[in-house]
Design a protein around this motif. Structure first.
Motif, PDB file in Angstrom:
ATOM      1  N   ALA A 238      16.071  -5.792   5.391  1.00  0.00           N
ATOM      2  CA  ALA A 238      14.831  -6.390   5.899  1.00  0.00           C
ATOM      3  C   ALA A 238      13.592  -5.579   5.545  1.00  0.00           C
ATOM      4  CB  ALA A 238      14.936  -6.547   7.414  1.00  0.00           C
ATOM      5  N   TYR A 239      13.783  -4.464   4.872  1.00  0.00           N
ATOM      6  CA  TYR A 239      12.685  -3.589   4.431  1.00  0.00           C
ATOM      7  C   TYR A 239      12.873  -3.455   2.908  1.00  0.00           C
ATOM      8  CZ  TYR A 239       9.877   0.790   4.556  1.00  0.00           C
ATOM      9  OH  TYR A 239       8.939   1.775   4.367  1.00  0.00           O
ATOM     10  N   PRO A 240      11.865  -3.808   2.098  1.00  0.00           N
ATOM     11  CA  PRO A 240      12.084  -3.971   0.646  1.00  0.00           C
ATOM     12  C   PRO A 240      12.649  -2.731  -0.051  1.00  0.00           C
ATOM     13  CG  PRO A 240       9.879  -4.675   1.271  1.00  0.00           C
ATOM     14  CD  PRO A 240      10.476  -4.039   2.475  1.00  0.00           C
ATOM     15  N   LYS A 241      13.425  -3.015  -1.100  1.00  0.00           N
ATOM     16  CA  LYS A 241      14.029  -1.928  -1.881  1.00  0.00           C
ATOM     17  C   LYS A 241      12.976  -1.051  -2.544  1.00  0.00           C
ATOM     18  CE  LYS A 241      18.351  -4.168  -3.156  1.00  0.00           C
ATOM     19  NZ  LYS A 241      19.012  -4.917  -4.228  1.00  0.00           N
ATOM     20  N   ASN A 242      11.845  -1.675  -2.903  1.00  0.00           N
ATOM     21  CA  ASN A 242      10.802  -0.891  -3.574  1.00  0.00           C
ATOM     22  C   ASN A 242       9.731  -0.441  -2.580  1.00  0.00           C
ATOM     23  OD1 ASN A 242      10.054  -3.530  -3.254  1.00  0.00           O
ATOM     24  ND2 ASN A 242       8.813  -3.639  -5.107  1.00  0.00           N
ATOM     25  N   PHE A 243      10.167  -0.117  -1.348  1.00  0.00           N
ATOM     26  CA  PHE A 243       9.213   0.242  -0.296  1.00  0.00           C
ATOM     27  C   PHE A 243       8.325   1.405  -0.700  1.00  0.00           C
ATOM     28  CE2 PHE A 243      12.852   2.975   0.487  1.00  0.00           C
ATOM     29  CZ  PHE A 243      12.309   4.174   0.909  1.00  0.00           C
ATOM     30  N   MET A 244       8.869   2.347  -1.497  1.00  0.00           N
ATOM     31  CA  MET A 244       8.066   3.536  -1.792  1.00  0.00           C
ATOM     32  C   MET A 244       7.003   3.284  -2.863  1.00  0.00           C
ATOM     33  SD  MET A 244      11.215   3.801  -3.420  1.00  0.00           S
ATOM     34  CE  MET A 244      12.289   5.016  -2.707  1.00  0.00           C
ATOM     35  N   THR A 245       7.092   2.183  -3.568  1.00  0.00           N
ATOM     36  CA  THR A 245       6.066   1.920  -4.584  1.00  0.00           C
ATOM     37  C   THR A 245       5.049   0.871  -4.110  1.00  0.00           C
ATOM     38  OG1 THR A 245       7.421   0.246  -5.652  1.00  0.00           O
ATOM     39  CG2 THR A 245       7.624   2.473  -6.507  1.00  0.00           C
ATOM     40  N   LEU A 246       5.215   0.365  -2.890  1.00  0.00           N
ATOM     41  CA  LEU A 246       4.293  -0.668  -2.405  1.00  0.00           C
ATOM     42  C   LEU A 246       2.938  -0.051  -2.048  1.00  0.00           C
ATOM     43  CD1 LEU A 246       6.494  -2.932  -0.097  1.00  0.00           C
ATOM     44  CD2 LEU A 246       5.631  -3.442  -2.369  1.00  0.00           C
ATOM     45  N   LYS A 247       1.902  -0.603  -2.678  1.00  0.00           N
ATOM     46  CA  LYS A 247       0.545  -0.116  -2.398  1.00  0.00           C
ATOM     47  C   LYS A 247      -0.176  -1.156  -1.555  1.00  0.00           C
ATOM     48  CE  LYS A 247       0.355   2.496  -6.622  1.00  0.00           C
ATOM     49  NZ  LYS A 247       0.005   2.461  -8.017  1.00  0.00           N
ATOM     50  N   SER A 248      -1.339  -0.773  -1.092  1.00  0.00           N
ATOM     51  CA  SER A 248      -2.132  -1.645  -0.222  1.00  0.00           C
ATOM     52  C   SER A 248      -2.340  -3.037  -0.852  1.00  0.00           C
ATOM     53  CB  SER A 248      -3.470  -0.950   0.030  1.00  0.00           C
ATOM     54  OG  SER A 248      -4.353  -1.805   0.600  1.00  0.00           O
ATOM     55  N   ASP A 249      -2.658  -3.070  -2.144  1.00  0.00           N
ATOM     56  CA  ASP A 249      -2.879  -4.356  -2.823  1.00  0.00           C
ATOM     57  C   ASP A 249      -1.595  -5.193  -2.863  1.00  0.00           C
ATOM     58  OD1 ASP A 249      -5.428  -3.553  -3.231  1.00  0.00           O
ATOM     59  OD2 ASP A 249      -5.148  -2.967  -5.326  1.00  0.00           O
ATOM     60  N   ASP A 250      -0.455  -4.514  -3.008  1.00  0.00           N
ATOM     61  CA  ASP A 250       0.830  -5.237  -3.024  1.00  0.00           C
ATOM     62  C   ASP A 250       1.065  -5.907  -1.673  1.00  0.00           C
ATOM     63  OD1 ASP A 250       1.542  -4.346  -5.636  1.00  0.00           O
ATOM     64  OD2 ASP A 250       2.181  -2.438  -4.817  1.00  0.00           O
ATOM     65  N   ILE A 251       0.739  -5.199  -0.601  1.00  0.00           N
ATOM     66  CA  ILE A 251       0.940  -5.755   0.751  1.00  0.00           C
ATOM     67  C   ILE A 251       0.114  -7.045   0.886  1.00  0.00           C
ATOM     68  CG2 ILE A 251       0.709  -5.299   3.247  1.00  0.00           C
ATOM     69  CD1 ILE A 251       2.780  -3.508   1.746  1.00  0.00           C
ATOM     70  N   ASP A 252      -1.129  -6.967   0.416  1.00  0.00           N
ATOM     71  CA  ASP A 252      -2.008  -8.152   0.491  1.00  0.00           C
ATOM     72  C   ASP A 252      -1.377  -9.321  -0.269  1.00  0.00           C
ATOM     73  OD1 ASP A 252      -3.568  -6.255   1.637  1.00  0.00           O
ATOM     74  OD2 ASP A 252      -5.108  -6.210   0.082  1.00  0.00           O
ATOM     75  N   THR A 253      -0.928  -9.050  -1.493  1.00  0.00           N
ATOM     76  CA  THR A 253      -0.367 -10.118  -2.330  1.00  0.00           C
ATOM     77  C   THR A 253       0.909 -10.694  -1.714  1.00  0.00           C
ATOM     78  OG1 THR A 253      -1.166  -8.821  -4.183  1.00  0.00           O
ATOM     79  CG2 THR A 253       0.238 -10.670  -4.732  1.00  0.00           C
ATOM     80  N   TRP A 254       1.754  -9.812  -1.207  1.00  0.00           N
ATOM     81  CA  TRP A 254       3.015 -10.278  -0.600  1.00  0.00           C
ATOM     82  C   TRP A 254       2.727 -11.198   0.579  1.00  0.00           C
ATOM     83  CZ3 TRP A 254       8.253  -7.518  -0.599  1.00  0.00           C
ATOM     84  CH2 TRP A 254       8.494  -6.904  -1.843  1.00  0.00           C
ATOM     85  N   MET A 255       1.752 -10.849   1.395  1.00  0.00           N
ATOM     86  CA  MET A 255       1.434 -11.692   2.551  1.00  0.00           C
ATOM     87  C   MET A 255       0.816 -13.010   2.089  1.00  0.00           C
ATOM     88  SD  MET A 255       2.611 -10.431   5.259  1.00  0.00           S
ATOM     89  CE  MET A 255       1.899 -11.337   6.618  1.00  0.00           C
TER      90      MET A 255
END
Lengths: 423, 289
Positions: A238-255
């Motif tokens: 339930a927590y993404p495999k690439n959690f350590m590479t997620l940046k602020s912009d990625d969070i925005d896009t994912w949502m």
């Protein structure tokens, strides 16, 4: 008209045009994050337009990601002179080494003051002082909240947002699924390249990475509980495999694209998340306060989430200090701060929260007000902050990937961070 | 005939420029490597402390081992692939111009853009390559979690990016092999493999050495592939020497340490380049003499 007169008139017209062009050719270079530029508004609604017209100045924005912005500021400010006139600085980056390269602002404030400076949150202003001198003017605060996709909650039969952090983890697992259209949904996401959101989770148990007194709080039970819970989430997928590479912009896009059901992120990003131009779920991405743990439910109404704030500074070697200060004054005026707040900027003026325009137009105003009463910064000012942050993230990754137990990983982090703290 | 003194002045502007943009900064970096230096603080002489710190830093050795592995995989993998494709092209391919354009395309792409595109294609959940692997029933590449998967992806992306460079050098060398030599070998009863092994390879060996030398030097400085794909993670396990240097210089602002790392990189590169230059001298110039 004689030829001489014609030539003379043409020369005069040319001189007039040239002088006008010269008058408008003043430029002010600002370096910041994209959120700062967005906070000013765009097109005709840009709140700096009146200032640009009145002073005949063109504002040039150069935007970067957070580490790159800091690096550029330090590099520019270390030169003999710089073309950068105003820069944005995060509270955790404000340390003695940085202040040495910045212009003290007290004299400028005395000669040409910012409107009602007492209205700006005093704690933020105090944090920007060194040896009794003011070096930066707070402009934006970023308290965290929990964003969630209402449509996904309905799809999974969940009535409403979680009331405790335990519920949040339970929901995250339920919300990790593949939709009928094939979209893979992650239950919970947050940035992995900075400890701020990890601290947010630990705050459900009132935890910390480093306290404001530079105590090594990462080895204490709250942080260990948070990391243990996140590891459980990771193991459950339930927590993404690439959690350590997620940046602020990625969070925005994912949502915005529906790849995640819940995100821990800055509250005011709600505007961006629900923007019909960028979001596939306009109006359906809600924000609430980060929930507190069941054991602290009596102590806090909401989790004392992290709050960070950005301030404007003038490099000591800028050649445009007067103009830069004038820009800061304009941007900090009460009306400007209100406009920026309506653009999704966390207001640093307490009076904005009393303005009817704000509370009626900003759906998250109450959420923000609630958390600001208890929020605190995630990392205290520290010259060696980048090293300390990297060490913490390494320990966190080792614990999540199961290479070390959360306690062993954090004990090692503590021993490595200790020598980096102020003596 | 001795050249006129004035003729020495002719290359002076170029030499001055090289001195200004390479030699002087290199000397300044050499000086910095013996200091503790950061933004907003006084520079302090620390002797060999930076070098001592680096050789005792576990992360440096991880980066060193990773660099050694990745560089060798890239250089030899790319060489074999480029040679195979160059042989194919030299033998004749349909739509030659179009195929050439396709072949050279990666080199015309911005390195940053290319790596980001690869990153999206390899995204662990929705990346197209991940989907294809899943559809084929193959396990996913867990490059964000696993050191060796991460280094494999870094190597593949680097080979894709730089293949045109090696290809073009080898292809040029291949088409310059005199046809009479190959015909003579054929008349003497040599098989295709023997012609390739004993006629073509020795003929194009100088070109192979040039390509390998340049690729070793370039690969040693590899940065974008690692920084933009894995960021050196997880737990700094996929870091290479260039990202180690970058982290010290531009994230931690430890310019002394970063300078010392830079000099160690330079020395390593010089050693590798010297080996290949010596081989070239031995096999070509000395032989010609």
């Amino acid at each position: 008209m004689t030829r001489l007169k014609t030539v003379g008139l043409a020369a005069l017209a040319f001189a007039a045009l040239a002088s006008q062009a010269w008058a408008q050719s003043k430029e002010l270079n600002v370096i910041g994050h994209a959120v700062h530029q967005r906070a000013m508004g765009s097109g005709e609604a840009n709140l700096t337009n009146p200032w640009q017209s009145a002073t005949g100045t063109k504002v040039n924005w150069i935007t970067f990601d957070i580490p790159a912005l800091y690096e550029r500021l330090m590099r520019e400010a270390s030169l003999g002179e710089t073309t950068i006139d105003v820069a944005f600085l995060l509270n955790s980056q404000a340390n003695e080494n940085v202040f040495n390269l910045l212009e003290p602002l007290d004299e400028l404030q005395k000669a040409n003051p910012i409107e009602d400076m007492d209205d700006v949150f005093p704690g933020m202003v105090e944090a920007m002082k060194h040896d009794g001198k003011l070096y930066a003017i707070p402009f934006r605060h970023t308290p965290s909240g929990l964003h969630y996709n209402e449509e996904y909650f309905k799809e999974r039969g969940i009535a409403g947002p979680p009331k405790t952090v335990e519920e949040m983890f339970e929901y995250a697992k339920k919300l990790t699924y593949t939709r009928a259209d094939g979209t893979k949904v992650a239950g919970l996401i947050f940035t992995g390249n900075h400890p701020a959101n990890i601290v947010d989770i630990a705050r459900a148990w009132d935890g910390d990475f480093l306290t404001l007194k530079y105590e090594l709080a990462m080895t204490r039970p709250p942080m260990i509980k948070a990391i243990t819970a996140l590891k459980g989430l990771f193991d459950a997928g339930a927590y993404p495999k690439n959690f350590m590479t997620l940046k602020s912009d990625d969070i925005d896009t994912w949502m915005q694209t529906g790849r995640a059901a819940m995100a821990v992120s800055t509250i005011s990003k709600s505007k961006n998340y629900n923007d019909p131009k960028n979001s596939q779920f306009p109006g359906k991405l809600k924000v609430v306060n980060l929930p507190i743990s069941a054991e602290l439910a009596g102590k806090y109404q909401v989790a004392p989430a992290k709050v960070e704030f950005w301030s404007m500074v003038i490099p000591k070697n800028s050649k445009n200090k007067a103009l830069a200060w004038d820009f800061i004054r304009h941007v900090m005026a009460k009306d400007s701060i209100l406009k920026s707040a309506l653009n999704g900027n966390g207001s640093v003026r307490s009076s904005v929260y009393e303005r009817q325009e704000y509370s009626s137009q900003v759906p998250w105003a109450e959420v923000e007000q609630k958390v600001l009463k208890v929020a605190r910064v995630p990392v205290p000012p520290l010259a060696k902050a980048p090293e300390a942050i990297d060490i913490f993230l390494e320990g966190y990754q080792a614990a999540i990937l199961g290479m070390k137990s959360p306690q062993a990983a954090m004990d090692e982090v503590a021993s490595r961070v200790k020598p980096l703290l102020p003596k | 005939m001795k050249p006129a003194r004035a003729s020495y002045l002719l290359p002076a502007p170029a030499l001055l420029m090289l001195t200004g943009v390479i030699a002087l900064p290199a000397l300044y970096v050499f000086y910095l490597s013996f200091t503790e230096s950061s933004f907003g603080t006084e520079t302090r002489f620390v002797g060999f402390a930076n070098f001592a710190h680096i050789v005792s830093d576990g992360y440096f050795w991880t980066a060193f081992v990773n660099t050694f592995i990745v560089v060798n995989v890239i250089v030899y993998g790319e060489l074999l692939l480029a040679l195979a494709i160059a042989l194919l092209f030299a033998g004749g391919v349909p739509f030659r111009k179009l195929m050439f354009s396709i072949m050279l395309m990666p080199y015309a792409t911005s390195q940053v853009v290319a790596v980001i595109v690869w990153r999206y294609m390899l995204e662990p959940d929705v990346g197209i390559i991940t989907q294809v692997l899943a559809n084929l029933g193959l396990p996913a590449l867990e490059w964000t979690l696993n050191r060796w998967h991460g280094l494999t992806i870094v190597s593949l992306v680097s080979i894709w990016l730089h293949l045109p460079f090696t290809f073009i050098i080898l292809y040029s060398a291949l088409i310059s092999v005199p046809r009479e030599l190959q015909e003579a070998a054929h008349v003497d009863g040599a098989t295709s493999w023997q012609t390739f092994r004993y006629v073509i390879i020795p003929y194009i060996l100088p070109a192979i050495l040039v390509a390998m030398m340049f690729r070793f030097v370039f690969a040693f400085r590899m940065f974008a592939e690692v920084w933009l794909l894995t960021g050196g993670g997880p737990i700094r396990m996929t870091e290479v020497l260039a990202t180690y240097l970058y982290r010290e210089a531009f994230r931690y602002h430890n310019f002394g340490l970063a300078s010392a790392t830079g000099w160690l990189l330079l020395v390593a590169t010089l050693i590798i380049a010297s080996f290949y230059l010596f081989q070239m001298y031995r096999r070509t110039l000395k032989h010609d003499a």
